[in-house]
Design a protein around this motif. Structure first.
Motif, PDB file in Angstrom:
ATOM      1  N   ILE A  11       0.817  -1.159  -0.037  1.00 46.75           N
ATOM      2  CA  ILE A  11      -0.033  -0.016   0.051  1.00 46.75           C
ATOM      3  C   ILE A  11       0.698   1.132  -0.127  1.00 46.75           C
ATOM      4  CG2 ILE A  11      -1.755   1.371   1.133  1.00 46.75           C
ATOM      5  CD1 ILE A  11      -2.794  -1.387   2.400  1.00 46.75           C
ATOM      6  N   ALA A  12       0.526   2.281  -0.862  1.00 43.12           N
ATOM      7  CA  ALA A  12       1.354   3.359  -0.874  1.00 43.12           C
ATOM      8  C   ALA A  12       1.404   4.298   0.330  1.00 43.12           C
ATOM      9  CB  ALA A  12       0.869   4.208  -2.227  1.00 43.12           C
ATOM     10  N   PRO A  13       2.214   5.129   0.580  1.00 45.08           N
ATOM     11  CA  PRO A  13       2.319   6.251   1.469  1.00 45.08           C
ATOM     12  C   PRO A  13       1.028   7.129   1.562  1.00 45.08           C
ATOM     13  CG  PRO A  13       4.443   6.067   0.555  1.00 45.08           C
ATOM     14  CD  PRO A  13       3.661   5.216  -0.322  1.00 45.08           C
ATOM     15  N   GLY A  14       0.599   7.542   2.585  1.00 42.98           N
ATOM     16  CA  GLY A  14      -0.283   8.679   2.821  1.00 42.98           C
ATOM     17  C   GLY A  14      -1.833   8.142   2.741  1.00 42.98           C
ATOM     18  N   ARG A  15      -1.771   6.766   2.703  1.00 43.49           N
ATOM     19  CA  ARG A  15      -3.140   5.955   2.877  1.00 43.49           C
ATOM     20  C   ARG A  15      -3.702   5.794   4.191  1.00 43.49           C
ATOM     21  NH1 ARG A  15      -0.850   7.512  -2.130  1.00 43.49           N
ATOM     22  NH2 ARG A  15      -2.096   6.685  -3.780  1.00 43.49           N
ATOM     23  N   PRO A  16      -5.014   5.421   4.539  1.00 44.04           N
ATOM     24  CA  PRO A  16      -5.370   5.249   5.708  1.00 44.04           C
ATOM     25  C   PRO A  16      -4.333   4.060   6.524  1.00 44.04           C
ATOM     26  CG  PRO A  16      -7.101   5.187   4.182  1.00 44.04           C
ATOM     27  CD  PRO A  16      -5.991   5.405   3.307  1.00 44.04           C
ATOM     28  N   GLU A  17      -3.883   3.319   5.900  1.00 40.03           N
ATOM     29  CA  GLU A  17      -3.184   2.192   6.455  1.00 40.03           C
ATOM     30  C   GLU A  17      -1.765   2.539   6.636  1.00 40.03           C
ATOM     31  OE1 GLU A  17      -6.098   0.282   3.813  1.00 40.03           O
ATOM     32  OE2 GLU A  17      -4.829   1.925   3.404  1.00 40.03           O
ATOM     33  N   THR A  18      -1.400   3.668   6.148  1.00 40.08           N
ATOM     34  CA  THR A  18       0.330   3.691   6.095  1.00 40.08           C
ATOM     35  C   THR A  18       0.600   5.278   6.499  1.00 40.08           C
ATOM     36  OG1 THR A  18       0.196   4.470   3.771  1.00 40.08           O
ATOM     37  CG2 THR A  18       0.713   2.168   4.299  1.00 40.08           C
ATOM     38  N   LEU A  19      -0.389   5.917   7.272  1.00 40.66           N
ATOM     39  CA  LEU A  19      -0.163   7.109   7.614  1.00 40.66           C
ATOM     40  C   LEU A  19       0.752   7.611   8.669  1.00 40.66           C
ATOM     41  CD1 LEU A  19      -3.819   8.492   8.118  1.00 40.66           C
ATOM     42  CD2 LEU A  19      -2.416   9.018   6.320  1.00 40.66           C
ATOM     43  N   THR A  20       1.774   8.574   8.633  1.00 41.00           N
ATOM     44  CA  THR A  20       2.661   8.775   9.789  1.00 41.00           C
ATOM     45  C   THR A  20       1.717   9.629  10.686  1.00 41.00           C
ATOM     46  OG1 THR A  20       3.095  11.057   8.723  1.00 41.00           O
ATOM     47  CG2 THR A  20       4.492   9.126   7.982  1.00 41.00           C
ATOM     48  N   LYS A  21       2.497   9.999  11.974  1.00 41.45           N
ATOM     49  CA  LYS A  21       1.942  10.755  12.946  1.00 41.45           C
ATOM     50  C   LYS A  21       1.418  11.950  12.324  1.00 41.45           C
ATOM     51  CE  LYS A  21       4.445   8.374  16.668  1.00 41.45           C
ATOM     52  NZ  LYS A  21       5.459   8.732  17.848  1.00 41.45           N
ATOM     53  N   GLY A 170      -9.887   7.609   3.017  1.00 39.03           N
ATOM     54  CA  GLY A 170      -8.990   7.466   1.773  1.00 39.03           C
ATOM     55  C   GLY A 170      -9.374   8.444   0.840  1.00 39.03           C
ATOM     56  N   LEU A 171     -10.857   8.945   0.610  1.00 38.01           N
ATOM     57  CA  LEU A 171     -11.470   9.897  -0.159  1.00 38.01           C
ATOM     58  C   LEU A 171     -10.636  11.215   0.271  1.00 38.01           C
ATOM     59  CD1 LEU A 171     -13.137  10.690  -2.385  1.00 38.01           C
ATOM     60  CD2 LEU A 171     -14.909  10.929  -0.892  1.00 38.01           C
ATOM     61  N   MET A 172     -10.823  11.622   1.514  1.00 38.09           N
ATOM     62  CA  MET A 172     -10.119  12.853   2.200  1.00 38.09           C
ATOM     63  C   MET A 172      -8.783  12.931   1.911  1.00 38.09           C
ATOM     64  SD  MET A 172     -12.660  13.003   5.390  1.00 38.09           S
ATOM     65  CE  MET A 172     -12.006  14.719   5.749  1.00 38.09           C
ATOM     66  N   LEU A 173      -8.061  11.733   2.055  1.00 36.55           N
ATOM     67  CA  LEU A 173      -6.652  11.894   1.930  1.00 36.55           C
ATOM     68  C   LEU A 173      -6.238  12.277   0.482  1.00 36.55           C
ATOM     69  CD1 LEU A 173      -5.788   8.719   4.239  1.00 36.55           C
ATOM     70  CD2 LEU A 173      -4.796  11.209   4.423  1.00 36.55           C
ATOM     71  N   ARG A 174      -7.033  11.590  -0.638  1.00 36.62           N
ATOM     72  CA  ARG A 174      -6.740  12.075  -1.965  1.00 36.62           C
ATOM     73  C   ARG A 174      -6.608  13.725  -1.868  1.00 36.62           C
ATOM     74  NH1 ARG A 174      -7.386   8.250  -5.701  1.00 36.62           N
ATOM     75  NH2 ARG A 174      -8.579   6.411  -5.130  1.00 36.62           N
ATOM     76  N   MET A 275     -13.496  -0.133  -9.793  1.00 39.73           N
ATOM     77  CA  MET A 275     -12.527  -1.030 -10.052  1.00 39.73           C
ATOM     78  C   MET A 275     -11.191  -0.851  -9.292  1.00 39.73           C
ATOM     79  SD  MET A 275     -12.950  -1.377 -14.284  1.00 39.73           S
ATOM     80  CE  MET A 275     -14.403  -1.978 -15.071  1.00 39.73           C
ATOM     81  N   LEU A 276     -11.430   0.157  -8.470  1.00 39.50           N
ATOM     82  CA  LEU A 276     -10.020   0.460  -7.584  1.00 39.50           C
ATOM     83  C   LEU A 276      -9.957  -0.323  -6.366  1.00 39.50           C
ATOM     84  CD1 LEU A 276      -9.889   4.180  -7.849  1.00 39.50           C
ATOM     85  CD2 LEU A 276      -9.002   2.587  -9.389  1.00 39.50           C
ATOM     86  N   SER A 277      -9.010  -0.525  -5.752  1.00 33.93           N
ATOM     87  CA  SER A 277      -8.879  -1.346  -4.530  1.00 33.93           C
ATOM     88  C   SER A 277      -7.908  -0.754  -3.461  1.00 33.93           C
ATOM     89  CB  SER A 277      -8.153  -2.677  -4.797  1.00 33.93           C
ATOM     90  OG  SER A 277      -6.693  -2.571  -4.956  1.00 33.93           O
ATOM     91  N   ASN A 278      -8.259  -1.304  -2.203  1.00 37.16           N
ATOM     92  CA  ASN A 278      -7.162  -0.885  -1.226  1.00 37.16           C
ATOM     93  C   ASN A 278      -5.859  -0.560  -1.471  1.00 37.16           C
ATOM     94  OD1 ASN A 278      -7.819  -3.347  -0.963  1.00 37.16           O
ATOM     95  ND2 ASN A 278      -7.109  -3.572   1.078  1.00 37.16           N
ATOM     96  N   HIS A 279      -5.384  -1.644  -2.409  1.00 39.79           N
ATOM     97  CA  HIS A 279      -3.986  -1.841  -2.614  1.00 39.79           C
ATOM     98  C   HIS A 279      -3.736  -1.016  -3.985  1.00 39.79           C
ATOM     99  CE1 HIS A 279      -2.220  -4.799   0.222  1.00 39.79           C
ATOM    100  NE2 HIS A 279      -3.353  -4.971   0.419  1.00 39.79           N
ATOM    101  N   SER A 280      -4.480  -0.976  -4.764  1.00 39.32           N
ATOM    102  CA  SER A 280      -4.306  -0.021  -6.016  1.00 39.32           C
ATOM    103  C   SER A 280      -5.417   1.006  -6.268  1.00 39.32           C
ATOM    104  CB  SER A 280      -4.291  -1.117  -7.096  1.00 39.32           C
ATOM    105  OG  SER A 280      -3.374  -1.944  -7.154  1.00 39.32           O
TER     106      SER A 280
END
Length: 501
Positions: A11-21, A170-174, A275-280
């Motif tokens: 999962i790319a940075p800046g997503r719900p699962e990979t956020l920094t503090k 995820g939407l807001m992080l975009r 067709m998008l996914s949590n990983h892509s």
């Protein structure tokens, strides 16, 4: 957005699962502003609603701690990095003036304490300092229009309609990533997009009508583009991103109205979202320039696509491949490149051969007409009688919508608690074990409710979205599962089932 199993890419940075503090704090700041725009009870009022929460004094203490957190913007220039270091605004957003408190108290009589039902008296225009500087697409104006012409409840509904099957964070992080983590700019961009979707493009109507609706309405321009396969979705690239193929040679300026072409573009983009996914969570676009001539060149739709990607579908383009562009395209590209945001321009690559494409797309996913081994061809299938019958079942939709509304309220309530939680302990400090446990539990709960919202969308899908070519051919399954070769997948599953029985 759907889930994919056995992901091949992290999962790319800046997503719900990979956020920094620091990124998590920015997300909280945006949620504070968004909840205020929606008229949902303020984060400080959440302390009163939740018997286990802190009181105002304690919550203001949290605000003070968060205000002291320094957010450093990523940049290669040390001097610029120092200049761009910012204090978190979450603390100031959490603080309320006496006037704000009085307004909240006055509006509390019309709000449901347990759920934070939106109140129309929220001073939404005070949420962000609107700056028209560098506003390429007039989104500050759209932001102001939205806040002065729609009630907080309407804005809240527009947001949750836009979420669809996406993770709300995820939407807001975009929007946050697109605006380099500037909370106010992200808020303006997001609300401006909601205004564009609801009142300019009427995205809901485009999706609801679908292909059967377009035929019934006599929208021949729209259907002509679908039938010829001017663009279509098929396969995934090496990052698991769905691929949108655009056959440029099939476009002729003036063959269709500009409005119809824009509806068609949004229709394809909204279908690709499913067709998008949590990983892509981005898409790949391949512009097939085979047979291109100046008769195919049309700047208006190019500008519209750029606007969509930069202003209204931010952080949705993963890579764009311009394949087999002839020499006459060089001058055209010089013009187009000048319109692009540098970040978007950096995602565009030129390819000439199938070997070039293999740098981005697995060989087995390169279609035959691009020189690959995939025998799949686009052949449009007309809508089937009665395939959209569920669109008229208002009772079933109302029941499912009520269930989703409860999940929305729960997610907002958990979000207020998450915003109010104490920041993690600084170096040298010992965190309170109960606070750490509470924080972890909140994140898990929010994640579970987000999954529930995704599932609730797919239950509602057939009642709010007209069927597409991709539904009829089995590419999009009833629960959002995406299979670009459904017949092959079914055959493989049958073999596996026989071998294990």
């Amino acid at each position: 957005m759907t889930e994919i199993t056995a992901p091949t890419v992290p999962i790319a940075p800046g997503r719900p699962e990979t956020l920094t503090k620091e990124e998590e704090i920015k997300l909280k700041e945006l949620w504070v502003a968004v909840l205020k725009v929606f008229g949902v009870a303020s984060v400080l009022e959440a302390a009163v609603m939740d018997g286990n929460a802190r009181d105002d004094k304690a919550a203001e203490g949290v605000a003070t701690q968060l205000s002291a957190t320094t957010i450093t913007q990523d940049t290669a220039d040390p001097k610029k990095k120092k200049d761009e270091s910012k204090k978190s605004k979450l603390g100031s957003l959490l603080h309320r003036s006496r006037k704000d408190k009085e307004q909240s108290a006055a509006s509390s009589a019309t709000a449901t304490p347990a759920t934070g039902t939106p109140s129309a008296s929220t001073p939404a225009l005070a949420v962000a300092n609107i700056d028209d500087k560098d506003d390429k697409y007039g989104q500050s104006k759209d932001f102001k229009t939205a806040l002065t012409t729609q009630t907080p409840a309407e804005l809240r509904q527009a947001f949750w309609d836009m979420v669809k099957c996406d993770h709300p964070d995820g939407l807001m992080l975009r929007f946050l990533r697109a605006r380099k983590w500037d909370v106010e700019k992200a808020l303006v961009m997001m609300v401006g997009t909601m205004q564009w979707r609801a009142n300019e493009m009427k995205v809901h109507e485009v999706v609801l009508k679908g292909e059967s609706g377009a035929i019934a309405a006599g929208d021949e321009d729209f259907m002509k583009q679908l039938r010829m396969g001017k663009s279509f979705l098929h396969g995934r690239d090496k990052h698991g991103r769905p691929i949108c193929h655009v056959r440029v040679r099939l476009h002729k300026a003036g063959d269709q109205s500009e409005e119809s072409l824009e509806r068609y573009t949004v229709y394809i983009m909204e279908t690709a979202r499913l067709m998008l996914s949590n990983h892509s969570d981005t898409a790949a676009v391949v512009f097939d320039m085979t047979g291109f001539s100046m008769a195919n060149m049309d700047y208006a739709p190019v500008k519209f696509m750029i606007k969509c990607f930069e202003a209204h579908y931010p952080e949705s383009l993963g890579v764009c491949l311009v394949h087999k562009a002839p020499w006459i395209f060089q001058g055209i590209w010089a013009v187009i490149k000048g319109w692009l945001d540098p970040v978007v321009a950096s995602k565009i690559h030129f390819t000439k051969t199938s070997e070039d494409l293999e740098q981005f797309i697995p060989k087995e996913h390169i279609i035959k007409e691009l020189g690959g081994p995939d025998e799949w061809e686009y052949v449009y299938q007309e809508p089937k009688p009665g395939e959209d019958a569920a669109l008229g079942d208002k009772d079933a939709l109302a029941k499912l919508q009520a269930e989703r509304d409860e999940l929305v309220k729960k997610y907002e309530a958990l979000t207020r608690s998450w915003i109010n939680e104490l920041p993690e302990a600084s170096t040298g400090e010992t965190p309170n074990a109960l606070e750490v446990l509470s924080s972890s539990k909140l994140k898990v709960e929010r994640s579970e409710v987000a999954k529930g919202l995704r599932d609730s969308y797919w239950k509602m899908d057939k009642y709010i979205r007209g069927r597409t070519y991709y539904d009829r051919t089995g590419v999009i399954g009833p629960n959002g599962k995406v299979e670009f070769h459904p017949a092959k997948e079914a055959a493989v599953e049958k073999v596996i089932a026989a071998a294990t029985s």
